[in-house]
Scaffold this motif. Structure first.
Motif, mmCIF file in Angstrom:
data_model
loop_
_atom_site.group_PDB
_atom_site.id
_atom_site.type_symbol
_atom_site.label_atom_id
_atom_site.label_comp_id
_atom_site.label_asym_id
_atom_site.label_seq_id
_atom_site.Cartn_x
_atom_site.Cartn_y
_atom_site.Cartn_z
ATOM 1 N N UNK A 182 0.858 -1.369 -0.132
ATOM 2 C CA UNK A 182 0.359 0.336 -0.228
ATOM 3 C C UNK A 182 0.965 1.301 0.227
ATOM 4 N N UNK A 183 0.935 1.962 -0.750
ATOM 5 C CA UNK A 183 2.374 3.384 -1.400
ATOM 6 C C UNK A 183 1.384 4.595 -0.524
ATOM 7 N N UNK A 184 1.835 5.368 -0.330
ATOM 8 C CA UNK A 184 1.344 6.660 0.905
ATOM 9 C C UNK A 184 0.618 7.450 -0.768
ATOM 10 N N UNK A 215 -2.037 5.207 12.714
ATOM 11 C CA UNK A 215 -1.404 6.014 12.160
ATOM 12 C C UNK A 215 0.626 5.154 11.662
ATOM 13 N N UNK A 216 1.025 6.013 10.454
ATOM 14 C CA UNK A 216 1.988 5.962 10.462
ATOM 15 C C UNK A 216 2.226 7.212 10.134
ATOM 16 N N UNK A 217 3.691 7.448 10.501
ATOM 17 C CA UNK A 217 4.884 9.034 9.812
ATOM 18 C C UNK A 217 5.854 8.668 9.514
ATOM 19 N N UNK A 218 6.379 9.682 8.619
ATOM 20 C CA UNK A 218 7.148 9.689 7.875
ATOM 21 C C UNK A 218 8.319 11.315 8.201
ATOM 22 N N UNK A 219 9.800 11.125 8.322
ATOM 23 C CA UNK A 219 10.581 12.559 8.637
ATOM 24 C C UNK A 219 10.159 13.317 7.771
ATOM 25 N N UNK A 220 9.693 14.373 8.101
ATOM 26 C CA UNK A 220 9.014 15.711 7.033
ATOM 27 C C UNK A 220 10.608 15.668 6.058
ATOM 28 N N UNK A 221 11.849 15.607 5.839
ATOM 29 C CA UNK A 221 13.143 15.815 5.808
ATOM 30 C C UNK A 221 13.359 14.809 4.167
ATOM 31 N N UNK A 222 12.599 14.030 4.509
ATOM 32 C CA UNK A 222 12.857 12.749 4.044
ATOM 33 C C UNK A 222 11.242 12.262 3.076
ATOM 34 N N UNK A 268 2.192 12.972 8.748
ATOM 35 C CA UNK A 268 1.792 12.168 9.837
ATOM 36 C C UNK A 268 0.448 11.219 8.249
ATOM 37 N N UNK A 269 0.290 10.290 8.604
ATOM 38 C CA UNK A 269 -0.169 8.959 7.392
ATOM 39 C C UNK A 269 -1.136 8.674 8.250
ATOM 40 N N UNK A 270 -2.525 8.223 7.554
ATOM 41 C CA UNK A 270 -3.533 7.456 8.096
ATOM 42 C C UNK A 270 -4.095 6.970 7.480
ATOM 43 N N UNK A 271 -4.638 5.901 8.443
ATOM 44 C CA UNK A 271 -5.631 4.520 6.834
ATOM 45 C C UNK A 271 -6.780 4.104 7.861
ATOM 46 N N UNK A 272 -7.808 4.266 7.522
ATOM 47 C CA UNK A 272 -8.895 4.707 8.851
ATOM 48 C C UNK A 272 -9.836 3.797 8.483
ATOM 49 N N UNK A 274 -9.394 5.322 4.017
ATOM 50 C CA UNK A 274 -8.522 6.409 3.599
ATOM 51 C C UNK A 274 -7.191 5.149 3.811
ATOM 52 N N UNK A 275 -6.340 5.129 3.155
ATOM 53 C CA UNK A 275 -5.256 3.704 3.159
ATOM 54 C C UNK A 275 -3.681 5.052 2.689
ATOM 55 N N UNK A 276 -3.130 4.653 3.584
ATOM 56 C CA UNK A 276 -1.514 5.603 4.287
ATOM 57 C C UNK A 276 -1.810 6.940 3.327
ATOM 58 N N UNK A 277 -2.508 7.341 3.666
ATOM 59 C CA UNK A 277 -3.299 8.871 3.303
ATOM 60 C C UNK A 277 -2.574 10.059 3.444
ATOM 61 N N UNK A 278 -2.143 10.922 3.377
ATOM 62 C CA UNK A 278 -0.939 11.745 3.514
ATOM 63 C C UNK A 278 -2.070 13.418 4.026
#
Length: 499
Positions: free
Chosen positions: A65-67, A299-306, A328-332, A336-340
């Motif tokens: 499941x991609x972002x 919840x998933x998270x990605x460092x903003x700088x990367x 912050x990414x959410x699946x709900x 919504x799936x790995x949603x930015x």
């Protein structure tokens, strides 16, 4: 003490125990949410396309499941809007929260029968947690106002459409109905300025105890009240002692609010969005808002700088660190799936997990690699306000890359309610605070790539006039704190002091 305020206290304590139960087991709570979401959606079109039936671990989910942002999810959403069932989530959603997008036009964010209760429960729990902590429940006897969008809904292919705040208005508990203001008829007024005047008409002689809304629009309501009566809001509403807000950081507005009210009042910060109710302030003296881990959202998270790298690393709450800027990414359980969602957050605590909203991943200034974010400019301004004897109504910041002379700089457009004693010292204080927070900005100043920031004063009500000119006055609309271009800066030129 009334029966209502008396009963609120044991209910508040029960809520505290309920919240503590999942907050004390955060990893286990999120693991269960993850498994439930995958199991419930495995037979949807999205679930089949991404082989949910084969997913057993988080690592498999990341691989399959991609972002996605709204534009990426749009083909699925359009099928749901057209009336198809079992696309993103079983059956059809109950509602679409319709929002205005900048690149995608109107956005249709699904709200399902499973996700809707969490919007209501989180808002209720925020108030109950406050009651349990402070012992203050007297406000439940007074009138409460929630500045929000129109509750009028339309229907398309069996799904109701409206703004989130308008949808939520249909779920106000019966025990609050007689205390709630404004009237249904006034809430249905679409034009914001007309609506605010009608709200003033209805509330000016009432016993208001709780006021809620986005700070910039509550400020407009307070100003109209003061203009009408010549009195501070706290004198009009002697029992007003709780302000509930969300959408933007309150700190830049705090000094002006306290001036308009005439005294300090307690406040509760919320983090609601059409995509979900993510967090609320659970303690008055702790920084940050409690992340809602038991509300049907993973919840998933990605460092903003990367984040803009080709394959940014995604992590869950068990690997986050305090003080790091994350997307912050959410699946709900709304599909919504790995949603930015576009927000960046920072954790202030991991026991329990509390966050602050630090900005928007697309709202920053990085014309020279400085990557200045919303949290940094808001903090810097607050530092200057504290020492500069000033009050600020509104502000935004944009880069000036090609000035008529000299080095480039950050241009701060500020509408003052009370100008500082020394505008140059005020600008210097902001710049110093920004340099202290952002080492890249400091390097650019010291390296003579940028010159220190400059302040451009905006006329009284200039920002309101600007928002009105683009059709975004009131409701859920918020002025971006930061831009990486001059679009807003150019539009503000007609509202500049001295022009």
């Amino acid at each position: 003490m009334s029966i209502k305020s008396l009963l609120a206290k044991p209910f508040a304590y029960f809520t505290y125990l309920s919240v503590k139960k999942w907050a004390d087991k955060p990893i286990k709570t999120q693991d269960k949410v993850f498994q439930d979401l995958i199991n419930q959606a495995k037979d949807t079109q999205f679930g089949k396309d991404h082989k949910f039936s084969e997913i057993q671990t988080y690592e498999q989910f990341v691989a399959q499941v991609p972002i996605r942002d709204y534009e990426d999810l749009k083909p699925y959403v359009e099928r749901v809007v057209a009336g198809e069932s079992d696309i993103l989530w079983p059956e059809k959603p109950l509602y679409f929260a319709k929002t205005s997008g900048t690149t995608s036009g109107a956005k249709y964010i699904p709200i399902t029968k499973e996700s809707m209760p969490n919007h209501i429960k989180a808002a209720r729990n925020a108030i109950l947690m406050y009651i349990n902590e402070t012992g203050n429940s007297s406000f439940v006897n007074g009138k409460m106002i929630f500045l929000q969008g129109s509750p009028i809904l339309t229907t398309q292919n069996g799904i109701q459409l409206g703004r989130l705040s308008g949808i939520v208005a249909h779920y106000v508990p019966k025990y609050l109905q007689k205390n709630r203001m404004p009237s249904w008829e006034t809430n249905c007024i679409e034009d914001w300025e007309t609506k605010v005047e009608a709200i003033v008409d209805e509330t000016v002689d009432q016993d208001m105890s709780v006021i809620s809304g986005i700070p910039s629009w509550v400020q407009m309501y307070f100003e109209r009240l003061q203009k009408r009566t010549g009195k501070p809001v706290g004198e009009l509403f002697k029992n007003f002692n709780l302000f509930i807000y969300g959408g933007v950081n309150y700190e830049p507005y705090r000094a002006k609010f306290e001036n308009l009210i005439g005294r300090k009042v307690d406040s509760i910060e919320l983090y609601p969005a059409s995509e979900g109710f993510f967090a609320f302030q659970d303690r008055q003296k702790e920084k940050g808002m409690l992340l809602q881990l038991d509300s049907g959202m993973f919840y998933e998270f990605v460092e903003a700088d990367s984040f803009f790298k080709e394959h940014p690393k995604r992590i869950t709450i068990k690997d986050v660190k305090v003080g790091v800027n994350y997307v912050m990414l959410i699946s709900t359980n709304a599909g919504l799936w790995c949603y930015n969602i576009g927000d960046t957050v920072q954790f202030t605590s991991t026991q329990p997990y509390r966050i602050i909203v630090s900005g928007r991943i697309k709202h920053f200034i990085s014309g020279f690699g400085e990557h200045v974010i919303g949290k940094e400019v808001e903090y810097a301004l607050q530092e200057a306000i504290v020492t500069g004897n000033a009050r600020v109504s509104e502000f935004t910041v944009a880069p000036q890359i090609t000035p008529e002379s000299g080095l480039p700089y950050h241009e701060w457009f500020i509408e003052f309610e009370q100008e500082p004693d020394d505008i140059h010292a005020f600008a210097y204080k902001i710049d110093q605070a920004l340099q202290q927070q952002n080492s890249y900005y400091l390097d650019l100043i010291e390296g003579k790539v940028l010159q220190p920031l400059k302040i451009t004063k905006v006329q009284n009500n200039g920002f309101q006039e600007y928002m009105k000119s683009i059709g975004k006055l009131g409701g859920q609309n918020k002025l971006p704190r930061l831009s990486n271009d001059r679009k807003i800066a150019n539009a503000l030129q007609k509202y500049i002091v001295g022009k």
